[in-house]
Design an enzyme around this catalytic site. Structure first.
Site, PDB file in Angstrom:
ATOM      1  N   GLY A  12      -3.430  -8.285   1.686  1.00  0.00           N
ATOM      2  CA  GLY A  12      -4.370  -7.716   2.664  1.00  0.00           C
ATOM      3  C   GLY A  12      -5.793  -7.692   2.127  1.00  0.00           C
ATOM      4  N   ASP A  14      -7.773  -5.123   1.117  1.00  0.00           N
ATOM      5  CA  ASP A  14      -7.994  -4.320  -0.090  1.00  0.00           C
ATOM      6  C   ASP A  14      -7.208  -4.860  -1.276  1.00  0.00           C
ATOM      7  OD1 ASP A  14      -9.422  -2.788   1.646  1.00  0.00           O
ATOM      8  OD2 ASP A  14      -8.246  -0.950   1.382  1.00  0.00           O
ATOM      9  N   LEU A  86      -0.649  -0.111  -1.176  1.00  0.00           N
ATOM     10  CA  LEU A  86      -1.595  -0.471  -0.117  1.00  0.00           C
ATOM     11  C   LEU A  86      -0.888  -1.067   1.094  1.00  0.00           C
ATOM     12  CD1 LEU A  86      -4.466  -2.141  -2.210  1.00  0.00           C
ATOM     13  CD2 LEU A  86      -3.920   0.268  -1.900  1.00  0.00           C
ATOM     14  N   ALA A  88       1.015  -1.568   4.458  1.00  0.00           N
ATOM     15  CA  ALA A  88       1.168  -0.732   5.657  1.00  0.00           C
ATOM     16  C   ALA A  88       1.049  -1.604   6.894  1.00  0.00           C
ATOM     17  CB  ALA A  88       0.061   0.335   5.712  1.00  0.00           C
ATOM     18  N   SER A 131      -5.602   7.825   4.526  1.00  0.00           N
ATOM     19  CA  SER A 131      -6.612   7.342   5.462  1.00  0.00           C
ATOM     20  C   SER A 131      -7.341   8.477   6.168  1.00  0.00           C
ATOM     21  CB  SER A 131      -5.915   6.465   6.508  1.00  0.00           C
ATOM     22  OG  SER A 131      -6.746   6.266   7.622  1.00  0.00           O
ATOM     23  N   GLU A 133      -7.959   8.371   9.099  1.00  0.00           N
ATOM     24  CA  GLU A 133      -7.280   8.473  10.395  1.00  0.00           C
ATOM     25  C   GLU A 133      -6.390   9.724  10.434  1.00  0.00           C
ATOM     26  OE1 GLU A 133      -8.046   6.398  12.818  1.00  0.00           O
ATOM     27  OE2 GLU A 133      -6.497   6.897  14.271  1.00  0.00           O
ATOM     28  N   TYR A 154       0.112   5.670  13.709  1.00  0.00           N
ATOM     29  CA  TYR A 154      -0.353   5.286  12.372  1.00  0.00           C
ATOM     30  C   TYR A 154      -0.831   6.510  11.606  1.00  0.00           C
ATOM     31  CZ  TYR A 154      -3.614   3.505   8.834  1.00  0.00           C
ATOM     32  OH  TYR A 154      -4.290   3.282   7.660  1.00  0.00           O
ATOM     33  N   LYS A 158       0.719   8.146   8.182  1.00  0.00           N
ATOM     34  CA  LYS A 158      -0.086   8.338   6.965  1.00  0.00           C
ATOM     35  C   LYS A 158      -0.049   9.800   6.504  1.00  0.00           C
ATOM     36  CE  LYS A 158      -1.897   4.313   5.697  1.00  0.00           C
ATOM     37  NZ  LYS A 158      -1.577   3.686   4.394  1.00  0.00           N
TER      38      LYS A 158
HETATM   39  P1  NAP Z   1      -4.397  -4.889   5.681  1.00  0.00           P
HETATM   40  O1  NAP Z   1      -5.451  -5.923   5.446  1.00  0.00           O
HETATM   41  O2  NAP Z   1      -3.812  -4.752   7.037  1.00  0.00           O
HETATM   42  O3  NAP Z   1      -3.210  -5.176   4.632  1.00  0.00           O
HETATM   43  C1  NAP Z   1      -1.951  -4.575   4.750  1.00  0.00           C
HETATM   44  C2  NAP Z   1      -1.017  -5.188   3.728  1.00  0.00           C
HETATM   45  O4  NAP Z   1       0.290  -4.615   3.894  1.00  0.00           O
HETATM   46  C3  NAP Z   1      -0.823  -6.715   3.887  1.00  0.00           C
HETATM   47  O5  NAP Z   1      -0.736  -7.287   2.596  1.00  0.00           O
HETATM   48  C4  NAP Z   1       0.507  -6.795   4.598  1.00  0.00           C
HETATM   49  O6  NAP Z   1       1.164  -8.030   4.416  1.00  0.00           O
HETATM   50  C5  NAP Z   1       1.254  -5.671   3.903  1.00  0.00           C
HETATM   51  N1  NAP Z   1       2.462  -5.239   4.589  1.00  0.00           N
HETATM   52  C6  NAP Z   1       2.619  -4.913   5.903  1.00  0.00           C
HETATM   53  N2  NAP Z   1       3.890  -4.555   6.145  1.00  0.00           N
HETATM   54  C7  NAP Z   1       4.558  -4.641   4.971  1.00  0.00           C
HETATM   55  C8  NAP Z   1       5.898  -4.423   4.578  1.00  0.00           C
HETATM   56  N3  NAP Z   1       6.847  -4.028   5.454  1.00  0.00           N
HETATM   57  N4  NAP Z   1       6.241  -4.606   3.269  1.00  0.00           N
HETATM   58  C9  NAP Z   1       5.308  -5.029   2.377  1.00  0.00           C
HETATM   59  N5  NAP Z   1       4.032  -5.290   2.693  1.00  0.00           N
HETATM   60  C10 NAP Z   1       3.653  -5.094   3.983  1.00  0.00           C
HETATM   61  O7  NAP Z   1      -4.921  -3.434   5.254  1.00  0.00           O
HETATM   62  P2  NAP Z   1      -6.171  -3.049   4.321  1.00  0.00           P
HETATM   63  O8  NAP Z   1      -7.361  -2.893   5.183  1.00  0.00           O
HETATM   64  O9  NAP Z   1      -6.203  -3.942   3.138  1.00  0.00           O
HETATM   65  O10 NAP Z   1      -5.756  -1.558   3.892  1.00  0.00           O
HETATM   66  C11 NAP Z   1      -4.972  -1.329   2.723  1.00  0.00           C
HETATM   67  C12 NAP Z   1      -4.287   0.032   2.841  1.00  0.00           C
HETATM   68  O11 NAP Z   1      -5.272   1.044   2.971  1.00  0.00           O
HETATM   69  C13 NAP Z   1      -3.388   0.189   4.056  1.00  0.00           C
HETATM   70  O12 NAP Z   1      -2.330   1.047   3.685  1.00  0.00           O
HETATM   71  C14 NAP Z   1      -4.274   0.860   5.081  1.00  0.00           C
HETATM   72  O13 NAP Z   1      -3.478   1.579   6.012  1.00  0.00           O
HETATM   73  C15 NAP Z   1      -5.081   1.770   4.185  1.00  0.00           C
HETATM   74  N6  NAP Z   1      -6.410   2.121   4.650  1.00  0.00           N
HETATM   75  C16 NAP Z   1      -7.280   1.154   5.035  1.00  0.00           C
HETATM   76  C17 NAP Z   1      -8.567   1.496   5.423  1.00  0.00           C
HETATM   77  C18 NAP Z   1      -9.569   0.447   5.835  1.00  0.00           C
HETATM   78  O14 NAP Z   1     -10.587   0.822   6.437  1.00  0.00           O
HETATM   79  N7  NAP Z   1      -9.365  -0.816   5.506  1.00  0.00           N
HETATM   80  C19 NAP Z   1      -8.959   2.847   5.408  1.00  0.00           C
HETATM   81  C20 NAP Z   1      -8.049   3.812   4.982  1.00  0.00           C
HETATM   82  C21 NAP Z   1      -6.777   3.434   4.593  1.00  0.00           C
HETATM   83  P3  NAP Z   1       0.771  -9.337   5.321  1.00  0.00           P
HETATM   84  O15 NAP Z   1      -0.472  -9.892   4.700  1.00  0.00           O
HETATM   85  O16 NAP Z   1       1.948 -10.199   5.171  1.00  0.00           O
HETATM   86  O17 NAP Z   1       0.521  -8.844   6.717  1.00  0.00           O
HETATM   87  N1  GDD Z   2      -9.779  -2.909  16.903  1.00  0.00           N
HETATM   88  C1  GDD Z   2     -10.658  -2.686  17.909  1.00  0.00           C
HETATM   89  N2  GDD Z   2     -10.853  -3.676  18.831  1.00  0.00           N
HETATM   90  N3  GDD Z   2     -11.308  -1.506  17.978  1.00  0.00           N
HETATM   91  C2  GDD Z   2     -12.210  -1.341  18.963  1.00  0.00           C
HETATM   92  C3  GDD Z   2     -12.458  -2.322  19.924  1.00  0.00           C
HETATM   93  C4  GDD Z   2     -11.739  -3.548  19.862  1.00  0.00           C
HETATM   94  O1  GDD Z   2     -11.902  -4.457  20.674  1.00  0.00           O
HETATM   95  N4  GDD Z   2     -13.413  -1.852  20.765  1.00  0.00           N
HETATM   96  C5  GDD Z   2     -13.742  -0.629  20.356  1.00  0.00           C
HETATM   97  N5  GDD Z   2     -13.005  -0.303  19.269  1.00  0.00           N
HETATM   98  C6  GDD Z   2     -13.062   0.995  18.567  1.00  0.00           C
HETATM   99  C7  GDD Z   2     -11.710   1.649  18.384  1.00  0.00           C
HETATM  100  O2  GDD Z   2     -11.296   2.315  19.588  1.00  0.00           O
HETATM  101  C8  GDD Z   2     -12.015   2.600  17.231  1.00  0.00           C
HETATM  102  O3  GDD Z   2     -12.559   3.800  17.730  1.00  0.00           O
HETATM  103  C9  GDD Z   2     -13.091   1.860  16.420  1.00  0.00           C
HETATM  104  O4  GDD Z   2     -13.543   0.783  17.257  1.00  0.00           O
HETATM  105  C10 GDD Z   2     -12.597   1.297  15.101  1.00  0.00           C
HETATM  106  O5  GDD Z   2     -11.410   0.550  15.350  1.00  0.00           O
HETATM  107  P1  GDD Z   2     -10.737  -0.355  14.197  1.00  0.00           P
HETATM  108  O6  GDD Z   2     -11.735  -1.284  13.621  1.00  0.00           O
HETATM  109  O7  GDD Z   2      -9.498  -0.942  14.773  1.00  0.00           O
HETATM  110  O8  GDD Z   2     -10.426   0.705  13.037  1.00  0.00           O
HETATM  111  P2  GDD Z   2      -9.752   2.147  13.076  1.00  0.00           P
HETATM  112  O9  GDD Z   2     -10.849   3.139  12.791  1.00  0.00           O
HETATM  113  O10 GDD Z   2      -8.942   2.357  14.281  1.00  0.00           O
HETATM  114  O11 GDD Z   2      -8.748   2.065  11.857  1.00  0.00           O
HETATM  115  C11 GDD Z   2      -9.170   1.489  10.597  1.00  0.00           C
HETATM  116  O12 GDD Z   2      -9.701   2.508   9.777  1.00  0.00           O
HETATM  117  C12 GDD Z   2      -8.752   3.522   9.364  1.00  0.00           C
HETATM  118  C13 GDD Z   2      -9.513   4.536   8.515  1.00  0.00           C
HETATM  119  O13 GDD Z   2     -10.174   5.434   9.347  1.00  0.00           O
HETATM  120  C14 GDD Z   2      -7.960   0.807   9.972  1.00  0.00           C
HETATM  121  O14 GDD Z   2      -8.376   0.075   8.867  1.00  0.00           O
HETATM  122  C15 GDD Z   2      -6.927   1.823   9.495  1.00  0.00           C
HETATM  123  O15 GDD Z   2      -5.892   1.149   8.755  1.00  0.00           O
HETATM  124  C16 GDD Z   2      -7.650   2.830   8.584  1.00  0.00           C
HETATM  125  O16 GDD Z   2      -6.740   3.779   8.108  1.00  0.00           O
END
Ligand code: NAP
Ligand code: GDD
Length: 337
Positions: A12, A14, A86, A88, A131, A133, A154, A158
Site C-alpha cells: 500500500g 504507507d 498497516l 487493512a 486512524s 476516522e 471502517y 479501527k
Molecule cells: P492502502 O494503500 O489502502 O494499503 C492497504 C494495504 O493493506 C495494502 O497493501 C493491501 O494489499 C493490504 N491488505 C488489504 N487487505 C489485506 C488482507 N486481508 N491481508 C493482508 N493485507 C491486506 O492504505 P494506506 O493508505 O497505505 O494506509 C495504511 C494503514 O494506515 C491502513 O491500515 C489504513 O487504514 C491506515 N490509515 C491510513 C491513513 C491515510 O490517510 N492513508 C490514515 C490513518 C490510518 P493490496 O495492495 O493487495 O490491496
Molecule cells: N473517496 C472520495 N471520493 N471521497 C470524496 C469524494 C469522492 O469522489 N468526494 C468527496 N469526498 C470526501 C469524502 O466524503 C470525505 O469526506 C473526504 O472527501 C475524504 O475522503 P477520502 O479521501 O476517501 O478519505 P477518508 O477521510 O474517508 O479516509 C482516509 O483517511 C482516514 C484517516 O482519517 C483513508 O485513508 C482512511 O483509511 C484513513 O483512516
C-alpha cells in the site's frame, strides 16, 4: 546485527514508504503481501531486489490478515524486532458496502496479528495503524484524549483494533503502540481517495483526455499531511522505552472544495468549469471535520510535519502530470518517480 521489521500492507501507500524508510536505516524488511489476480506490488517493485541477490534486505511473503497460520509461520521465520500492522480494507466509502469484510480484515485482522505475535513467542514491538476516522463525529481539534465516535464500518473496525492493541499491552505486557494518523497523501495514494482522484483528473483534463470530474461532499474538512513524513512518525512511535499512543497530524485544515480549487489553479484552470457533484459519492454517515492536535508527538517523539497543504497539492498534481506524460510517451512508468 541489523534490526528486522515485518510490515503488513507493504504493497500500500504507507507500506512502500515505510519499507524505503527502514531500508535506508539499515533494517532488513519482510513484507506480507496477499495473493491477487493481477500484480499488486507496483509500489515496492522499485526496491524489490531479488531474494537471490546477496545484498537483498527486502523480502515479500504471501500471507493474509484473515489467515492466522500464515501470520504465525511468518513471525517465527523472521523473528522481527518491529512489526508494523498497516494492512487493512482502508476505504471508508467501500466499508459501507463491505462491512463484514472490513471488520474481518481491519478489525479482527489486527487481533489475529497480536495473538500470532504472542503465540509465536517473538518479542517484537508492534505498531498498530490507527486512524483519525475513529474520532468521527467528535468535535475538533482531536487529540489522544478525545472520545471516539466512529461514523463508518471502517471507523468501528479501527476502534476495535485500537482497543485490542491497548488490551494486549495491558494484559500481556506486550510493547504495542497506536499511531492515530490523520489523512496523509502522496503521489502513491490509491486512485479512489479524494486527493488522488482530484490530482489525477486535473492532469487528464489539462491534457485534454478527460472533461469532467464527479465528486461527492465538497464541504468535508480534512487535515492532510504528506505520507513520507508520516511513516517516519510510525518508526518514532516504536522507539521510546515504553509503548504509548500518539496523534499524528498537521493541525491545518481545508475543505475538499479548497483542495479542488488549489489543484486546478496550479495548472491555470477554473475548477468550476469541470467539477460536478454526484450524490453517488456521498456517504451514509459522513465525518465532517478532522483537525488533529499532534502536540504529544511533537513533545515526546520530536515529530513535526514539514510539507503542508499548498506544497502537498503541488507535489501530487505535478507527479500525476509527469506520470501521464510518461505513459503517453511509452516511458518506464514509476508512480511517483
Ligand atoms: P492502502 O494503500 O489502502 O494499503 C492497504 C494495504 O493493506 C495494502 O497493501 C493491501 O494489499 C493490504 N491488505 C488489504 N487487505 C489485506 C488482507 N486481508 N491481508 C493482508 N493485507 C491486506 O492504505 P494506506 O493508505 O497505505 O494506509 C495504511 C494503514 O494506515 C491502513 O491500515 C489504513 O487504514 C491506515 N490509515 C491510513 C491513513 C491515510 O490517510 N492513508 C490514515 C490513518 C490510518 P493490496 O495492495 O493487495 O490491496
Ligand atoms: N473517496 C472520495 N471520493 N471521497 C470524496 C469524494 C469522492 O469522489 N468526494 C468527496 N469526498 C470526501 C469524502 O466524503 C470525505 O469526506 C473526504 O472527501 C475524504 O475522503 P477520502 O479521501 O476517501 O478519505 P477518508 O477521510 O474517508 O479516509 C482516509 O483517511 C482516514 C484517516 O482519517 C483513508 O485513508 C482512511 O483509511 C484513513 O483512516
Amino acid at each position: 546485527m541489523s534490526a528486522t521489521a515485518l510490515i503488513t500492507g507493504i504493497t500500500g501507500q504507507d507500506g512502500s514508504y515505510l519499507a524505503e524508510f527502514l531500508l535506508a536505516r539499515g533494517y532488513t524488511v519482510h513484507g506480507l503481501k496477499r495473493r491477487s489476480s493481477s500484480f499488486n506490488t507496483d509500489r515496492v517493485d522499485r526496491i524489490d531486489v531479488h531474494p537471490r541477490d546477496p545484498d537483498a534486505r527486502l523480502f515479500l511473503h504471501y500471507g493474509d490478515l484473515t489467515d492466522t497460520g500464515s501470520l504465525v509461520r511468518l513471525l517465527r521465520r523472521t523473528e522481527p524486532d518491529e512489526v508494523y500492522n498497516l494492512a487493512a480494507q482502508s476505504h471508508v466509502r467501500v466499508s459501507f458496502d463491505t462491512p463484514g469484510h472490513t471488520a474481518e480484515v481491519t478489525g479482527l485482522g489486527a487481533q489475529r496479528l497480536l495473538e500470532a505475535v504472542r503465540v509465536a513467542g517473538v518479542s517484537s514491538r508492534i505498531y498498530q495503524a490507527s486512524s483519525s476516522e475513529m474520532f468521527g463525529a467528535a468535535p475538533p481539534p482531536q487529540h489522544e484524549g478525545t472520545p471516539f465516535h466512529p461514523r463508518s464500518p471502517y471507523g468501528c473496525a479501527k476502534v476495535f483494533a485500537y482497543w485490542t492493541a491497548v488490551n494486549y499491552r495491558e494484559a500481556w505486557d506486550m510493547y504495542v503502540s497506536n499511531g492515530i494518523l490523520f489523512n496523509h497523501e502522496s503521489p502513491r495514494r490509491g486512485e479512489n481517495f479524494v486527493t488522488r482522484k482530484i490530482t489525477r483528473a486535473v492532469a487528464r483534463i489539462e491534457a485534454g483526455i478527460q472533461d469532467e470530474l464527479f465528486l461527492g461532499n465538497l464541504d468535508a474538512v480534512r487535515d492532510w499531511g504528506y505520507a513520507p513524513e508520516y511513516v517516519a512518525a510510525m518508526w518514532l512511535t516504536l522507539q521510546p522505552e515504553r509503548p504509548d499512543d500518539y496523534v499524528v497530524a498537521t493541525g491545518e485544515a481545508h475543505t475538499v472544495r479548497e483542495f479542488v480549487a488549489a489543484a486546478f489553479d496550479h495548472v491555470g484552470l477554473d475548477w468550476q468549469r469541470y467539477v460536478r457533484v454526484d450524490p453517488r459519492y456521498y456517504r451514509p454517515a459522513e465525518v465532517d471535520v478532522l483537525i488533529g492536535d499532534a502536540g504529544k508527538a511533537r513533545r515526546q517523539l520530536g515529530w513535526q510535519p514539514k510539507t503542508l497543504f499548498t506544497d502537498l497539492v503541488r507535489i501530487m498534481v505535478d507527479a500525476d502530470r509527469q506520470l501521464l506524460d510518461d505513459e503517453r510517451c511509452g516511458r518506464l512508468v514509476r508512480i511517483d518517480r
